[in-house]
Scaffold this motif. Structure first.
Motif, short mmCIF file in Angstrom:
data_model
loop_
_atom_site.label_atom_id
_atom_site.label_comp_id
_atom_site.label_asym_id
_atom_site.label_seq_id
_atom_site.Cartn_x
_atom_site.Cartn_y
_atom_site.Cartn_z
N GLU A 61 -4.32 7.95 66.27
CA GLU A 61 -4.02 7.18 65.06
C GLU A 61 -4.63 5.78 65.14
O GLU A 61 -5.13 5.26 64.14
N GLU A 62 -4.60 5.18 66.34
CA GLU A 62 -5.18 3.85 66.50
C GLU A 62 -6.71 3.90 66.33
O GLU A 62 -7.30 2.98 65.77
N GLY A 66 -8.14 0.86 61.65
CA GLY A 66 -8.35 -0.43 62.30
C GLY A 66 -9.66 -0.48 63.07
O GLY A 66 -10.66 0.11 62.65
N VAL A 67 -9.65 -1.15 64.21
CA VAL A 67 -10.85 -1.32 65.02
C VAL A 67 -10.80 -0.33 66.18
O VAL A 67 -9.95 -0.45 67.06
N ASN A 124 -3.87 -10.82 68.91
CA ASN A 124 -4.89 -10.29 69.82
C ASN A 124 -6.30 -10.68 69.40
O ASN A 124 -7.18 -10.93 70.22
N GLU A 125 -6.53 -10.72 68.07
CA GLU A 125 -7.87 -11.05 67.58
C GLU A 125 -8.26 -12.47 68.00
O GLU A 125 -9.41 -12.72 68.38
N GLY A 133 -15.54 -14.01 72.04
CA GLY A 133 -16.19 -14.05 70.74
C GLY A 133 -16.04 -12.76 69.96
O GLY A 133 -16.63 -12.60 68.91
N GLN A 134 -15.28 -11.80 70.47
CA GLN A 134 -15.06 -10.56 69.75
C GLN A 134 -13.63 -10.10 69.99
O GLN A 134 -12.93 -10.63 70.83
N GLN A 135 -13.20 -9.09 69.25
CA GLN A 135 -11.81 -8.65 69.36
C GLN A 135 -11.58 -7.91 70.66
O GLN A 135 -12.46 -7.25 71.20
#
Length: 202
Positions: A61-62, A66-67, A124-125, A133-135
């Motif tokens: 599901e994750e 989302g990402v 978290n982001e 510089g990224q998630q």
């Protein structure tokens, strides 16, 4: 050690928490994971342990919304190792890599706390942008992808060394895979014609 919290799974796919005596959703099971709660999901009839299946369902599901954490290439590489001789090594390597990544993040947070005191809750982001510089999910996925590639490279290196080790043996398959052409039999030297005997003088 306290016994794990038991969650019963019924045929209608509903999850029943025996500790709270109430039905819970998959999202609430995810909250138990995030809270480091020790639990076990059991089949309501057979008592079979279904914890891994539920955790995989949460991951699915994750990944679907989302990402996503795992790239297509990484998932394909993981699938290729099912049934492979090095399947156990791959699983152990990824598990240790996740543990090392988790411990590194934990130490970073402890050091930040000792330097700056109690910090406000940060999404978290924001942590991901601050560190790289990224998630964070992308960072973790890239970290595991590099780990999987390292196992594949190690396997290729072992295979190459094995081919070199056995290249001296008369095994045509090993010579061909190593890139060496099979030795051709040497042609026999042409027999020299015998000189004609001279007639004896009387």
């Amino acid at each position: 050690m306290a016994a794990p919290r038991i969650i019963k799974k019924y045929p209608n796919r509903r999850l029943y928490d025996t500790e709270t005596s109430a039905y819970i959703t998959l999202a609430e099971v995810k909250e138990l994971v995030l809270s480091y709660k020790d639990f076990q999901v059991q089949d309501a009839k057979s008592g079979e342990d279904l914890t891994r299946a539920i955790l995989l369902q949460i991951i699915l599901e994750e990944e679907s919304g989302g990402v996503p954490m795992f790239s297509t290439d990484m998932l394909a590489n993981i699938i290729r190792y099912y049934g492979h001789a090095m399947q156990g090594l791959m699983g152990t390597y990824l598990e240790r890599s996740i543990h090392a990544f988790h411990e590194a993040q934990k130490r970073f947070q402890e050091q930040a706390h000792s330097l700056y005191g109690e910090l406000p809750k940060v999404p978290n982001e924001a942590w991901g942008q601050l560190m790289t510089g990224q998630q964070i999910p992308n960072v973790m996925g890239g970290y595991l992808e590099k780990g999987a590639k390292a196992v594949i490279d190690m396997q290729e290196e072992l295979r190459s060394q094995a081919l070199k080790l056995f290249s001296g043996f008369p095994y045509a398959g090993a010579q061909e895979e190593a890139g060496a052409a099979p030795a051709k039999p040497k042609a026999r030297a042409a027999a020299k014609p015998k000189a004609a005997r001279k007639p004896r003088r009387k």
